[in-house]
Design a protein around this motif. Sequence first.
Motif, mmCIF file in Angstrom:
data_model
loop_
_atom_site.group_PDB
_atom_site.id
_atom_site.type_symbol
_atom_site.label_atom_id
_atom_site.label_comp_id
_atom_site.label_asym_id
_atom_site.label_seq_id
_atom_site.Cartn_x
_atom_site.Cartn_y
_atom_site.Cartn_z
ATOM 1 N N ALA A 117 0.822 -1.208 0.000
ATOM 2 C CA ALA A 117 0.000 0.000 0.000
ATOM 3 C C ALA A 117 0.856 1.258 0.000
ATOM 4 O O ALA A 117 0.561 2.221 -0.702
ATOM 5 C CB ALA A 117 -0.930 0.002 1.219
ATOM 6 N N SER A 118 1.941 1.265 0.775
ATOM 7 C CA SER A 118 2.680 2.506 0.958
ATOM 8 C C SER A 118 3.765 2.714 -0.086
ATOM 9 O O SER A 118 4.214 3.830 -0.299
ATOM 10 C CB SER A 118 3.302 2.547 2.355
ATOM 11 O OG SER A 118 4.250 1.512 2.485
ATOM 12 N N SER A 119 4.216 1.635 -0.753
ATOM 13 C CA SER A 119 5.287 1.841 -1.724
ATOM 14 C C SER A 119 4.870 1.526 -3.151
ATOM 15 O O SER A 119 4.982 2.364 -4.042
ATOM 16 C CB SER A 119 6.513 1.011 -1.346
ATOM 17 O OG SER A 119 6.197 -0.364 -1.359
ATOM 18 N N ILE A 120 4.353 0.315 -3.395
ATOM 19 C CA ILE A 120 4.149 -0.114 -4.784
ATOM 20 C C ILE A 120 2.942 0.571 -5.424
ATOM 21 O O ILE A 120 3.043 1.115 -6.526
ATOM 22 C CB ILE A 120 4.011 -1.652 -4.858
ATOM 23 C CG1 ILE A 120 5.289 -2.299 -4.320
ATOM 24 C CG2 ILE A 120 3.769 -2.096 -6.293
ATOM 25 C CD1 ILE A 120 5.238 -3.794 -4.209
ATOM 26 N N PHE A 121 1.801 0.583 -4.727
ATOM 27 C CA PHE A 121 0.600 1.172 -5.340
ATOM 28 C C PHE A 121 0.789 2.639 -5.745
ATOM 29 O O PHE A 121 0.512 3.007 -6.898
ATOM 30 C CB PHE A 121 -0.622 1.012 -4.429
ATOM 31 C CG PHE A 121 -1.863 1.665 -4.968
ATOM 32 C CD1 PHE A 121 -2.619 1.031 -5.937
ATOM 33 C CD2 PHE A 121 -2.245 2.922 -4.543
ATOM 34 C CE1 PHE A 121 -3.756 1.643 -6.464
ATOM 35 C CE2 PHE A 121 -3.372 3.541 -5.065
ATOM 36 C CZ PHE A 121 -4.138 2.899 -6.032
ATOM 37 N N PRO A 122 1.274 3.528 -4.826
ATOM 38 C CA PRO A 122 1.416 4.929 -5.237
ATOM 39 C C PRO A 122 2.399 5.099 -6.396
ATOM 40 O O PRO A 122 2.152 5.891 -7.309
ATOM 41 C CB PRO A 122 1.936 5.628 -3.974
ATOM 42 C CG PRO A 122 1.535 4.740 -2.850
ATOM 43 C CD PRO A 122 1.594 3.353 -3.392
ATOM 44 N N ALA A 123 3.497 4.321 -6.391
ATOM 45 C CA ALA A 123 4.491 4.459 -7.464
ATOM 46 C C ALA A 123 3.871 4.103 -8.807
ATOM 47 O O ALA A 123 4.039 4.822 -9.804
ATOM 48 C CB ALA A 123 5.692 3.565 -7.181
ATOM 49 N N LEU A 124 3.116 3.004 -8.851
ATOM 50 C CA LEU A 124 2.491 2.590 -10.105
ATOM 51 C C LEU A 124 1.462 3.618 -10.555
ATOM 52 O O LEU A 124 1.403 3.996 -11.730
ATOM 53 C CB LEU A 124 1.807 1.225 -9.931
ATOM 54 C CG LEU A 124 2.732 0.022 -9.747
ATOM 55 C CD1 LEU A 124 1.910 -1.228 -9.472
ATOM 56 C CD2 LEU A 124 3.607 -0.180 -10.975
ATOM 57 N N MET A 125 0.640 4.086 -9.608
ATOM 58 C CA MET A 125 -0.431 4.998 -9.981
ATOM 59 C C MET A 125 0.128 6.304 -10.530
ATOM 60 O O MET A 125 -0.324 6.811 -11.561
ATOM 61 C CB MET A 125 -1.325 5.258 -8.779
ATOM 62 C CG MET A 125 -2.610 5.947 -9.179
ATOM 63 S SD MET A 125 -3.637 6.313 -7.776
ATOM 64 C CE MET A 125 -4.512 7.707 -8.451
ATOM 65 N N MET A 126 1.137 6.863 -9.842
ATOM 66 C CA MET A 126 1.717 8.126 -10.332
ATOM 67 C C MET A 126 2.449 7.912 -11.646
ATOM 68 O O MET A 126 2.487 8.797 -12.497
ATOM 69 C CB MET A 126 2.642 8.713 -9.268
ATOM 70 C CG MET A 126 1.856 9.293 -8.098
ATOM 71 S SD MET A 126 2.894 10.126 -6.881
ATOM 72 C CE MET A 126 3.739 8.744 -6.141
ATOM 73 N N GLY A 127 3.034 6.718 -11.815
ATOM 74 C CA GLY A 127 3.715 6.409 -13.071
ATOM 75 C C GLY A 127 2.772 6.507 -14.253
ATOM 76 O O GLY A 127 3.178 6.843 -15.369
#
Lengths: 83, 581
Positions: free
Chosen positions: B469-479
């Motif tokens: 939740a704190s690392s992978i999801f935000p990185a993918l979404m902003m990407g």
Amino acid sequence: MSDAQKYWQANIRLVIGCLVVWFVVSFGCGILFAQQLNSIRIGGYQLGFWFAQQGSIYTFVALIFFYAWRMNQLDRKFNVNED
Amino acid sequence: MTNLQLWTYAVVGATFCLYIFIAIKARATTTGEFYVAGKGVHPILNGMATGADWMSAASFISMAGLIAFSGYDASVYLMGWTGGYCLLAMLLAPYLRKYGKFTVPEFIGDRFYSQTARVVAVICLIVASLTYVIGQMKGIGVAFSRFLEIPFETGLFIGMGIVFIYAVLGGMKGVTYTQIAQYCVLIFAYTVPAVFISLQLTGNPIPQLGLGSTMSGSDVYLLDKLDLVLKDLGFAAYTSQKGSTLNMFLLTMSLMIGTAGLPHVITRFFTVPKVRDARSSAGWALVFIAILYTTAPAVGAMARLNLINTIQADSIAPDTTQNLKIDNLPSWFTNWEKTGLLKFEDKNGDGRIQYVGDAATNEMTKVDRDIMVLANPEIAKLPNWVIALVAAGGIAAALSTAAGLLLAISSAISHDIVKGIVAKDISDKTELMAGRIAMAGAIVVAGYLGLNPPGFAAQVVALAFGLAASSIFPALMMGIFVKRMNNAGAVFGMLSGLGSTLLYIFVYKGWFFVQSTAMLADTPEGWIMGISPGAFGAVGAVINFAVALTICSVTKAPPEHIQHLVEDIRVPMGAGSAVGH
């Protein structure tokens, strides 16, 4: 505005609309307003409890299919579909 | 050998033969088949495989037990573990499928043109998946030892052997087709006893409707009856809220974005032929998941009612003359007692068991929530073949999730580390071999951890979801959604989301889960603003977004070809067949 930008904007609008519903049924009806909704009953279910353990899940399923259907329409409208 | 054991050997044995048969039929011959099943899986079948991949031993065995004992409060798991699929379908899956590569870290590395970002993603992936797989291994061992009465270790070795055969041989292709079979086994095993019990209690064969119906032969609703009985015995009412609203909100959010960010789930959407298949496949996955997840609340409530009625004999606390007699315990009771998951103590020495909310007089000193689903058919006195089916279903749920996780780990090692960083010019054939070796290695490590579970095994699920939740999801979404997001923003965002979440978990659970080093009490009173460590992932994600957007706005925009890449993944056209490597 180019077609690509219009397509993307339409996509974003659709996603936001769907996520509003997603938020309302789960966080709204299932958590924040569950206690108030519990005074309404459907059969043996209190409504807030029903949304939290049944209704939100059914809505999620319907939402994804609605999103997929609308996106396919947008793909064709803006001519960016895969066939 | 008892009749039940014969049935269990027959049913479990038959399912294992099926899995091995599929393994031989679906061997992988290229890296494309090994990592993403050649991108040729039909969206409905992929949905079914995703369902089995996602529904672990925890969903199958533990969740209904959790619901049985927490009632309304357990809704966070029901909503959290299904709502994530909306995020996956609308925010990640179609775009990542369009990009058309093999692994999640590969997308992060390419999109943020940074090996550091790729390595951070690989580390998150391995920690999240490995912690998750320990629980599956344990689940397989428990199911074997309870139902076939063979040692825990032997059960675990058999499970490892089966996964080894189909995952090493078939890679994603073999895993996908076995997962489809496993889904059928597990959903059948879950719903059949639920239908029986719903019929017994309410006369309605559909558990989802039975839960909202009246009790057989009376006009009292089942849920009202349960609330009443629990309150009479001094427990909290089933449908009332016990925890804080803020914590429920954040925990649900963390589970949702954690679900959407778990790499072994995301990778499943790389296997479908088209972008639009990725969208509908997420819907199908949720249909197959929802069948179990909407049945679970009925199983939980009915199991709780049956348990109380069996022990407390449908009477109110002070009257104990009808209660279960200690010298006449049913066989399921003594069987589970042997495993240590069920304990009682005749405190008042009347030869009967009292099951009440008051800890001083309650004589059911331990009812492990994990036994509810497995013991449920026995408590309800269902036929032996149904009980055998539940054992096979539990094993199918654990095996399918373990295989998906192991595949995510081995792909990250062979594709992201070996091919991506260490030896860039190896051939497809060598990489395939590396993939198989990594898979075999991952199975051995997971088996070792299953045999010698670290003391923190129960705590780490919070870690897996927190990391995703704190690392992978935000990185993918902003990407995908923030075209200007650059390498510095993404890397610092991931590190700060990850760091803050780890910090919060360690403060309560102990540094690296050494309990004596915990700095604050892990109780609702000790939590900052009542936020439990498991619920902090959502806050970590907000920190990630905030840091990434701030740093990105003061640093250089990404190079032109990256901006083109983002524009390209936003439209489905041109995805077609697999992108060459």
